[in-house]
Design a protein around this motif. Structure first.
Motif, PDB file in Angstrom:
ATOM      1  N   VAL A 249      -1.375   0.674  16.594  1.00  0.00           N
ATOM      2  CA  VAL A 249      -1.903   0.994  15.267  1.00  0.00           C
ATOM      3  C   VAL A 249      -0.865   1.808  14.514  1.00  0.00           C
ATOM      4  CG1 VAL A 249      -3.764   2.058  13.946  1.00  0.00           C
ATOM      5  CG2 VAL A 249      -4.254   1.037  16.185  1.00  0.00           C
ATOM      6  N   LEU A 250      -0.507   1.353  13.325  1.00  0.00           N
ATOM      7  CA  LEU A 250       0.368   2.123  12.446  1.00  0.00           C
ATOM      8  C   LEU A 250      -0.489   3.090  11.640  1.00  0.00           C
ATOM      9  CD1 LEU A 250       3.171   2.621  11.070  1.00  0.00           C
ATOM     10  CD2 LEU A 250       2.460   0.919   9.369  1.00  0.00           C
ATOM     11  N   GLU A 251      -0.122   4.366  11.694  1.00  0.00           N
ATOM     12  CA  GLU A 251      -0.847   5.388  10.950  1.00  0.00           C
ATOM     13  C   GLU A 251       0.116   6.120  10.019  1.00  0.00           C
ATOM     14  OE1 GLU A 251      -4.401   6.632  14.046  1.00  0.00           O
ATOM     15  OE2 GLU A 251      -2.607   7.895  13.968  1.00  0.00           O
TER      16      GLU A 251
ATOM     17  N   ALA B 118       0.848  -1.189   0.000  1.00  0.00           N
ATOM     18  CA  ALA B 118       0.000   0.000   0.000  1.00  0.00           C
ATOM     19  C   ALA B 118       0.884   1.239   0.000  1.00  0.00           C
ATOM     20  CB  ALA B 118      -0.918   0.003   1.215  1.00  0.00           C
ATOM     21  N   PRO B 119       0.360   2.373  -0.482  1.00  0.00           N
ATOM     22  CA  PRO B 119       1.161   3.603  -0.481  1.00  0.00           C
ATOM     23  C   PRO B 119       1.566   4.061   0.919  1.00  0.00           C
ATOM     24  CG  PRO B 119      -0.698   3.809  -1.979  1.00  0.00           C
ATOM     25  CD  PRO B 119      -0.917   2.548  -1.205  1.00  0.00           C
ATOM     26  N   GLY B 120       0.873   3.587   1.959  1.00  0.00           N
ATOM     27  CA  GLY B 120       1.223   3.970   3.322  1.00  0.00           C
ATOM     28  C   GLY B 120       2.247   3.075   3.961  1.00  0.00           C
ATOM     29  N   ALA B 121       2.935   2.247   3.180  1.00  0.00           N
ATOM     30  CA  ALA B 121       3.894   1.294   3.721  1.00  0.00           C
ATOM     31  C   ALA B 121       5.120   1.999   4.285  1.00  0.00           C
ATOM     32  CB  ALA B 121       4.324   0.316   2.628  1.00  0.00           C
ATOM     33  N   LEU B 122       5.768   1.331   5.229  1.00  0.00           N
ATOM     34  CA  LEU B 122       7.032   1.821   5.769  1.00  0.00           C
ATOM     35  C   LEU B 122       8.144   1.616   4.746  1.00  0.00           C
ATOM     36  CD1 LEU B 122       6.964   0.293   9.382  1.00  0.00           C
ATOM     37  CD2 LEU B 122       6.534   2.679   8.777  1.00  0.00           C
ATOM     38  N   LEU B 123       8.983   2.623   4.586  1.00  0.00           N
ATOM     39  CA  LEU B 123      10.206   2.460   3.808  1.00  0.00           C
ATOM     40  C   LEU B 123      11.409   2.274   4.722  1.00  0.00           C
ATOM     41  CD1 LEU B 123       9.686   5.019   0.909  1.00  0.00           C
ATOM     42  CD2 LEU B 123       9.220   2.569   0.958  1.00  0.00           C
ATOM     43  N   GLU B 124      11.294   2.749   5.948  1.00  0.00           N
ATOM     44  CA  GLU B 124      12.295   2.495   6.976  1.00  0.00           C
ATOM     45  C   GLU B 124      11.574   1.975   8.212  1.00  0.00           C
ATOM     46  OE1 GLU B 124      14.794   5.763   7.956  1.00  0.00           O
ATOM     47  OE2 GLU B 124      15.902   5.727   6.053  1.00  0.00           O
ATOM     48  N   PRO B 125      12.245   1.186   9.050  1.00  0.00           N
ATOM     49  CA  PRO B 125      11.604   0.690  10.265  1.00  0.00           C
ATOM     50  C   PRO B 125      11.312   1.820  11.240  1.00  0.00           C
ATOM     51  CG  PRO B 125      13.947   0.210  10.287  1.00  0.00           C
ATOM     52  CD  PRO B 125      13.642   0.743   8.918  1.00  0.00           C
ATOM     53  N   LEU B 126      10.366   1.559  12.122  1.00  0.00           N
ATOM     54  CA  LEU B 126       9.855   2.583  13.028  1.00  0.00           C
ATOM     55  C   LEU B 126      10.102   2.166  14.469  1.00  0.00           C
ATOM     56  CD1 LEU B 126       8.187   5.175  12.325  1.00  0.00           C
ATOM     57  CD2 LEU B 126       6.141   3.875  12.947  1.00  0.00           C
ATOM     58  N   PRO B 127      10.705   3.025  15.300  1.00  0.00           N
ATOM     59  CA  PRO B 127      10.848   2.670  16.713  1.00  0.00           C
ATOM     60  C   PRO B 127       9.485   2.426  17.345  1.00  0.00           C
ATOM     61  CG  PRO B 127      12.152   4.618  16.179  1.00  0.00           C
ATOM     62  CD  PRO B 127      11.265   4.353  14.994  1.00  0.00           C
ATOM     63  N   LEU B 128       9.399   1.440  18.196  1.00  0.00           N
ATOM     64  CA  LEU B 128       8.133   1.126  18.854  1.00  0.00           C
ATOM     65  C   LEU B 128       7.902   2.136  19.979  1.00  0.00           C
ATOM     66  CD1 LEU B 128       5.987  -1.156  18.451  1.00  0.00           C
ATOM     67  CD2 LEU B 128       6.905  -2.155  20.557  1.00  0.00           C
TER      68      LEU B 128
ATOM     69  N   PHE C 232       7.292  10.159  12.944  1.00  0.00           N
ATOM     70  CA  PHE C 232       8.594   9.918  12.347  1.00  0.00           C
ATOM     71  C   PHE C 232       8.489  10.179  10.852  1.00  0.00           C
ATOM     72  CE2 PHE C 232       8.596   7.384  16.197  1.00  0.00           C
ATOM     73  CZ  PHE C 232       9.860   7.624  16.720  1.00  0.00           C
ATOM     74  N   ARG C 233       9.464  10.898  10.326  1.00  0.00           N
ATOM     75  CA  ARG C 233       9.514  11.187   8.892  1.00  0.00           C
ATOM     76  C   ARG C 233      10.736  10.512   8.301  1.00  0.00           C
ATOM     77  NH1 ARG C 233       7.422  17.400   7.946  1.00  0.00           N
ATOM     78  NH2 ARG C 233       5.914  17.464   9.671  1.00  0.00           N
ATOM     79  N   ALA C 234      10.520   9.759   7.236  1.00  0.00           N
ATOM     80  CA  ALA C 234      11.622   9.043   6.598  1.00  0.00           C
ATOM     81  C   ALA C 234      11.313   8.848   5.122  1.00  0.00           C
ATOM     82  CB  ALA C 234      11.851   7.688   7.262  1.00  0.00           C
ATOM     83  N   VAL C 235      12.250   9.196   4.278  1.00  0.00           N
ATOM     84  CA  VAL C 235      12.164   8.971   2.833  1.00  0.00           C
ATOM     85  C   VAL C 235      10.859   9.532   2.265  1.00  0.00           C
ATOM     86  CG1 VAL C 235      12.791   7.297   1.047  1.00  0.00           C
ATOM     87  CG2 VAL C 235      13.278   6.761   3.417  1.00  0.00           C
ATOM     88  N   GLY C 236      10.478  10.713   2.733  1.00  0.00           N
ATOM     89  CA  GLY C 236       9.300  11.390   2.211  1.00  0.00           C
ATOM     90  C   GLY C 236       7.973  10.893   2.747  1.00  0.00           C
ATOM     91  N   ARG C 237       7.992   9.981   3.709  1.00  0.00           N
ATOM     92  CA  ARG C 237       6.738   9.467   4.282  1.00  0.00           C
ATOM     93  C   ARG C 237       6.672   9.776   5.777  1.00  0.00           C
ATOM     94  NH1 ARG C 237       5.395   3.749   1.082  1.00  0.00           N
ATOM     95  NH2 ARG C 237       5.694   4.612  -1.005  1.00  0.00           N
ATOM     96  N   ARG C 238       5.438   9.895   6.264  1.00  0.00           N
ATOM     97  CA  ARG C 238       5.219  10.251   7.664  1.00  0.00           C
ATOM     98  C   ARG C 238       4.402   9.144   8.334  1.00  0.00           C
ATOM     99  NH1 ARG C 238       2.738  16.240   7.083  1.00  0.00           N
ATOM    100  NH2 ARG C 238       3.236  16.357   9.312  1.00  0.00           N
TER     101      ARG C 238
END
Length: 284
Positions: free
Chosen positions: A178-180, A140-150, A156-162
């Motif tokens: 929930v990942l948003e 999906a377009p909302g996928a993580l491109l970098e991992p996210l601290p729990l 968190f902003r990474a590679v143009g995604r929030r």
């Protein structure tokens, strides 16, 4: 090689060549920088696709088969394939990995109405207090491109995604995460992507879920082609016959494909996927 066998050094070398990652000039280490770099390289190099279920086949999750398909050929896979492969690579590098089952809740009014059919990963890094949510298989377009601290309630902003993680109320003894994701602009609403607890799921759990999603005629992945490809400047999504391109500046263009041959050509040229030539029609 058994389902639980670790990847060999040759497997890892082939994987790193496939994703175009050279270890940044040295041997890879189990640290945050390596996790982020390998995660992003995987997300950009190996496409998301469901051609096996469309062809009536449940894809294998055995390590040797994942290496042959996602690494050794111009193919991709869906979440169970991507994240099973990625988990094996991380474990071979010295990370601790817990497989998680998540409910995809995009557009859902009630989280409980969605089954736990998505696979995500909780990654523990030696010397780090916080684990990370990693996921290279969310189509999906909302996928993580970098991992996210729990960490809850932190953007968190990474590679143009929030992205952010929040807690949501639910029945049960474990906290619901929930990942948003949020589109460009501070006034855009946060949109829930998937919900999960930290209950570990094991390989047999995903074998059952994988078979169900691949073979159930009501599954969205068994009835039409669905593919995703991420590059530094655009996100490509094929959903059935609709091809959607989203540029990094937010520009969206759509094109309806009308012939099966056109779908195959787009998959080969734009997604980097060699479509099996077995006579199966991709368009319903």
């Amino acid at each position: 090689m058994s389902d639980s066998a670790p990847f060999t050094p040759d497997d890892l070398d082939a994987y790193f060549r496939r994703i175009g990652w050279d270890g940044q000039g040295g041997a890879p280490s189990a640290d945050v920088a390596t996790l982020k770099a390998v995660h992003l390289a995987h997300a950009r190099a190996i496409p998301f696709e469901n051609l096996d279920p469309v062809r009536g086949t449940a894809p294998s999750l055995a390590p040797a088969d994942l290496i042959a398909k996602l690494v050794g050929s111009r193919r991709g896979g869906y979440c169970y394939e991507h994240n099973t492969l990625f988990a094996g690579v991380l474990e071979a590098l010295g990370f601790g990995v817990t497989r998680l089952g998540a409910r995809v809740v995009v557009g859902a009014e009630r989280f409980e109405d969605r089954p736990r059919t998505h696979m995500a990963l909780l990654v523990e890094i030696p010397g780090e207090q916080r684990p990370y949510l990693a996921d290279v298989g969310f189509g999906a377009p909302g996928a993580l491109l970098e991992p996210l601290p729990l960490t809850p309630d932190t953007e968190f902003r990474a590679v143009g995604r929030r992205h952010r993680l929040v807690h949501a109320p639910h029945r049960g003894p474990l906290e619901l995460w929930v990942l948003e994701t949020r589109a460009a602009g501070d006034r855009a609403p946060w949109q829930a992507q998937y919900a999960f607890t930290l209950e570990p799921f094991e390989h047999p759990d995903f074998e059952v879920i994988n078979w169900h999603i691949a073979t159930n005629p009501r599954s969205p992945f068994s009835s039409r082609p669905y593919a995703q490809r991420v590059t530094p400047d655009r996100h490509l999504l094929l959903d059935g016959a609709l091809l959607t391109e989203t540029r990094t500046d937010g520009t969206v263009t759509e094109r309806e494909l009308t012939r099966d041959a056109e779908v195959r050509e787009v998959l080969a040229q734009d997604f980097g996927i060699d479509v099996p030539d077995d006579g199966t029609d991709l368009l319903p």
